[in-house]
Design an enzyme around this catalytic site. Structure first.
Site, PDB file in Angstrom:
ATOM      1  N   ASP A   1       0.855  -1.134  -0.061  1.00  0.00           N
ATOM      2  CA  ASP A   1       0.212   0.332   0.019  1.00  0.00           C
ATOM      3  C   ASP A   1       1.227   1.239   0.033  1.00  0.00           C
ATOM      4  O   ASP A   1       1.137   2.001  -0.691  1.00  0.00           O
ATOM      5  CB  ASP A   1      -0.559   0.122   1.083  1.00  0.00           C
ATOM      6  CG  ASP A   1      -2.165   0.761   1.160  1.00  0.00           C
ATOM      7  OD1 ASP A   1      -3.105   1.446  -0.137  1.00  0.00           O
ATOM      8  OD2 ASP A   1      -1.920   2.101   2.318  1.00  0.00           O
TER       9      ASP A   1
ATOM     10  N   LYS B   1       1.883   4.330  -2.974  1.00  0.00           N
ATOM     11  CA  LYS B   1       1.551   5.746  -2.929  1.00  0.00           C
ATOM     12  C   LYS B   1       2.657   6.186  -3.381  1.00  0.00           C
ATOM     13  O   LYS B   1       2.594   7.833  -3.389  1.00  0.00           O
ATOM     14  CB  LYS B   1       1.279   6.060  -1.257  1.00  0.00           C
ATOM     15  CG  LYS B   1      -0.415   5.501  -0.656  1.00  0.00           C
ATOM     16  CD  LYS B   1      -0.056   5.593   0.676  1.00  0.00           C
ATOM     17  CE  LYS B   1      -1.965   5.512   1.645  1.00  0.00           C
ATOM     18  NZ  LYS B   1      -2.039   5.690   2.499  1.00  0.00           N
TER      19      LYS B   1
END
Length: 802
Positions: free
Chosen positions: A665, A669
């Site tokens: 994750d 980003k």
């Protein structure tokens, strides 16, 4: 007492129940003396024409005539007015005789056709008169043929006005004691005594003639619509009732297809200054639309209308178009062929002349023009005719155009934004209308686009197609429902989760969306997008609050097709670079603020830096609120497993916590920020330093939870080794090639060390911020803050247009 004239059309007399409503209206308003003009029962005129055509071909019609008689006899029985049964039976006997003659001769002359269709009104009036008398009204009945004098032009007879006016005046004055005087519309009598009809809209025309003859206070058309509308509500659901409009505006609308009233009706009223009121039979207390000489409120554009089944014939080039007499030759040829031209436009260079005619007149128009100009075409003085079919006219009508600027520009901009191609343009010499020719397939979209431009009352609407009803998706729906947004309407027209899909162009009620959604069938995301596009709603925005690859692909396709999209789901933004280029193309409308910092303005800030010419050299951040929460909780009083479970229960982690704990994750980003900074990276280019053993990621989510206690010792050792420091998962990108995710032990005075709860912190080192980086800090996890980030993107989408 001044009289009022009230006309009831076929929709108001379609059944016994409808006739009772008519009687209720007249009884409630019996203090005003009225003349009532009646049409045939709804659908009867068309059936009579069909019967005549069938009889002329020798087809069997007796069964259909029986059905027509039964309809009227059943209505009179239901109304309890059997005293007119004999009259109805007599009319039906005459009708049968007439049809028998047509069948015998295999001919239906215009004279016989008029006699045939006149039975519609002549059958309806006895029922209405008997019902009104049974309701306690003093009713006088007149045969319209005794009053309306016409010529012998059957099918569309011309009214002999002086004779008609005198007959009406004398007829009313002869017996003035009545509450209601009833007569047929549509029919008249020729000098030879034959029954004639007044053509399309003839009943309205009858009522306006009567109103003018008696100097009525007003004429009212009672129909099945609440009044004149700013557009056809079947095409534009947001159409509004018009309070007032001028005679001239109404006539323009009639010319361009508005079917509530017909153009000949208005002229007698305009000449006498008699107001025309259009309102619903079923809501007699509503004001409806008042058509007058001078409306109280002027309007630049009063309404829109459209004409379908148009053919555009263009005469091009050569040496004769600009010469005197050319236009006379064109229109004389068409007039001799009985072709009506509804639209004309000529280029300023006089190189082309375009004419719009009805599809029904196409063959006659082409033949007439070829007969007139074939020789010129053969000599090269005129190019071959250009003929385009499947076209329509969209007309803007308003008395204020003459004194206003920018009307055309506003309309053309609206059509351009809606992707509607304009084939031809014309403006009337009165400057009360602007007409554009578009493809018939584009009419609904064109009407909605122009209507929004002129009638949206300052309210901008986004129609939202929302995927995902989990924690973030549900929170967004709650926030939209609770928000007060002056000038903005966020309407959820589509809602879907992995099991169900719901579509409602009028909007899904957000106070109770769960039950209707659960009752809806499943639908693939791409199919739901196609279904939403088929509605042709303006400003459609796709919202992705899922973790689905399939929905992410649908988002990319939506943006590729010109729609706006907002996503908290990162999958679309971290897909192949080719997809990224689609999402961030100059014309694309894709927003994904919540991909990186939940509700923090991280993406917006970075995009502004780059857009204004700043160069980004390094981004370093704690950008996972869930991991920051976990490592803030992990310690002597809280095991790592407990911290992870707590974060998951609070909704801080992804649905699959391994995406957080494996660094994926955060890597996503980093990739998104790097791409916005200008780096053409793929997800595989982000180096992830794992802090959990590979065994923890084998199997499904349940297997992960089972394996998690076995990771405790390794994390405890890492924690012990970091005494005097804090553990933070740091994402880094730099212009010199670094792109990484790693668990780091940071000294307490490090800029990224002092973070509480789910806080994120981003530092940007740029040309403008070289020594003291730009810092953004705040809560970076949680359904409500993430939903707020999505909400903010929707507001930005509204501000910049969707």
């Amino acid at each position: 007492m001044e009289l009022e004239v009230l006309k009831f059309g076929g929709s108001s007399l379609v059944s016994a129940a409808a006739m009772r409503r008519v009687a209720d209206v007249l009884v409630a308003r019996k203090d005003q003396q009225r003349i009532v003009v009646c049409s045939a029962m709804g659908g009867v005129t068309n059936e009579l024409l069909a019967l005549g055509a069938a009889a002329r071909k020798g087809e069997e019609v007796e069964g259909r005539v029986d059905a027509l008689e039964a309809r009227h006899t059943e209505a009179l029985a239901e109304l309890g007015v059997t005293e007119v049964a004999a009259e109805v039976a007599g009319h039906m006997a005459d009708l049968r005789k007439l049809l028998g003659g047509v069948a015998l001769l295999r001919e239906l002359s215009p004279r016989s056709s008029d006699a045939l269709v006149s039975f519609g009104e002549r059958l309806a009036v006895p029922l209405v008169v008997a019902l009104l008398r049974a309701s306690g009204l003093r009713v006088r009945r007149v045969d319209a043929r005794d009053w309306v004098a016409t010529d012998e032009q059957f099918g569309a007879a011309e009214v002999r006005w002086e004779a008609t006016r005198e007959a009406i005046r004398q007829g009313v004055e002869a017996e003035p004691n009545f509450d209601v005087l009833v007569l047929e519309g549509f029919i008249g009598r020729s000098p030879s005594g034959a029954t004639t009809t007044l053509g399309r809209g003839g009943s309205d025309y009858t009522a306006s003639l009567v109103a003018r003859a008696v100097g009525a206070r007003c004429m009212e058309k009672s129909t099945d619509v609440p009044g004149m509308m700013t557009a056809d509500p079947r095409l534009v659901p947001e159409a509004q009732i018009i309070d007032q409009m001028s005679y001239e505006e109404a006539m323009e609308l009639c010319h361009f297809g508005a079917k509530v009233i017909y153009q000949p009706t208005i002229e007698p009223l305009r000449e006498a200054g008699i107001p025309l009121i259009v309102r619903s039979t079923f809501d007699g207390d509503a004001p409806g639309t008042r058509i007058v000489a001078q409306p109280e409120q002027p309007a630049v554009v009063r309404a829109l209308s459209s004409i379908n089944d148009l053919v555009l014939i263009t005469l091009v080039g050569g040496t004769i178009i600009g010469r005197p007499g050319f236009s006379r030759r064109v229109f004389t040829a068409l007039a001799q062929a009985s072709v009506n031209v509804v639209f004309i436009t000529q280029s300023s260079s006089e190189h082309t002349l375009s004419l719009g005619v009805a599809e029904a007149d196409r063959e006659a128009a082409e033949a007439a023009l070829h007969e007139e100009f074939d020789a010129d075409m053969e000599l090269g003085r005129l190019e071959p005719l250009e003929v385009e079919a499947d076209l329509s006219i969209v007309a803007l009508v308003g008395g204020g155009m003459k004194s206003s600027t920018g009307v055309s520009g506003k309309a053309f901009a609206a059509l351009g934004s809606a992707g509607v191609n304009i084939r031809a343009i014309a403006q009337g010499s009165t400057e009360r209308n602007i007409s554009v020719v578009v493809a018939s397939a584009d009419v609904a979209r064109a009407m909605r686009a122009v209507h929004r431009a002129f009638f949206d009352n300052g309210v901008h609407r986004l129609n939202l197609l929302c995927f995902g009803t989990g924690q973030v998706g549900a929170a967004l729906l709650d926030q939209i429902h609770s928000a007060t947004l002056p000038g903005l309407d966020l309407r959820v027209i589509g809602l879907a989760n992995s099991r169900h899909a719901l579509l409602n162009p009028s909007g899904i009620p957000l106070n109770d969306w769960s039950a209707p959604l659960e009752a809806a069938p499943p639908m693939a995301p791409s199919d739901l997008l196609d279904a939403a596009l088929a509605l042709e709603l303006p400003h459609l925005v796709v919202v992705d609050n899922t973790a689905s690859d399939e929905v992410a692909s649908t988002v990319v396709e939506a943006v590729r097709r010109g729609l706006a999209a907002v996503a908290s789901n990162k999958v679309a933004a971290v897909g192949p670079m080719a997809d990224w280029l689609v999402l961030t193309a100059p014309s694309a409308r894709f927003r994904n603020e919540s991909n990186v910092g939940a509700g923090l303005p991280v993406v917006h800030t970075l995009r502004q830096l780059v857009a204004t010419g700043d160069r980004v050299h390094r981004i370093e951040a704690v950008m996972s609120g869930s991991l920051n929460y976990i490592f803030n909780r992990f310690g002597p009083t809280c095991t790592f497993e407990a911290a992870v479970r707590e974060a998951a229960q609070l909704g801080y982690t992804e649905p699959d916590p391994r995406l957080d704990l494996g660094g994926v994750d955060v890597a996503r980003k980093v990739l998104i920020l790097a791409r916005f900074a200008g780096a053409p990276l793929e997800l595989a280019d982000i180096a992830i330093e794992p802090f959990l053993p590979a065994a923890a990621f084998e199997g499904d989510v349940d297997a992960f939870w089972s394996a998690l206690p076995g990771c405790e010792q390794a994390l405890a050792t890492r924690l012990a080794e970091s005494q005097g420091r804090v553990l933070r998962v740091v994402g880094t990108w730099s212009s010199d090639g670094e792109a990484s995710v790693a668990l780091k032990a940071l000294p307490l005075d490090h800029p990224l060390a002092a973070l509480d709860g789910t806080d994120n912190k981003f530092t940007f080192t740029t040309d403008r911020y070289p020594e003291r980086p730009l810092v953004i800090q705040g809560a970076g996890a949680g359904a409500h803050v993430t939903a707020a980030g999505v909400f903010g993107d929707l507001l930005r989408t509204a501000n910049f247009g969707a």
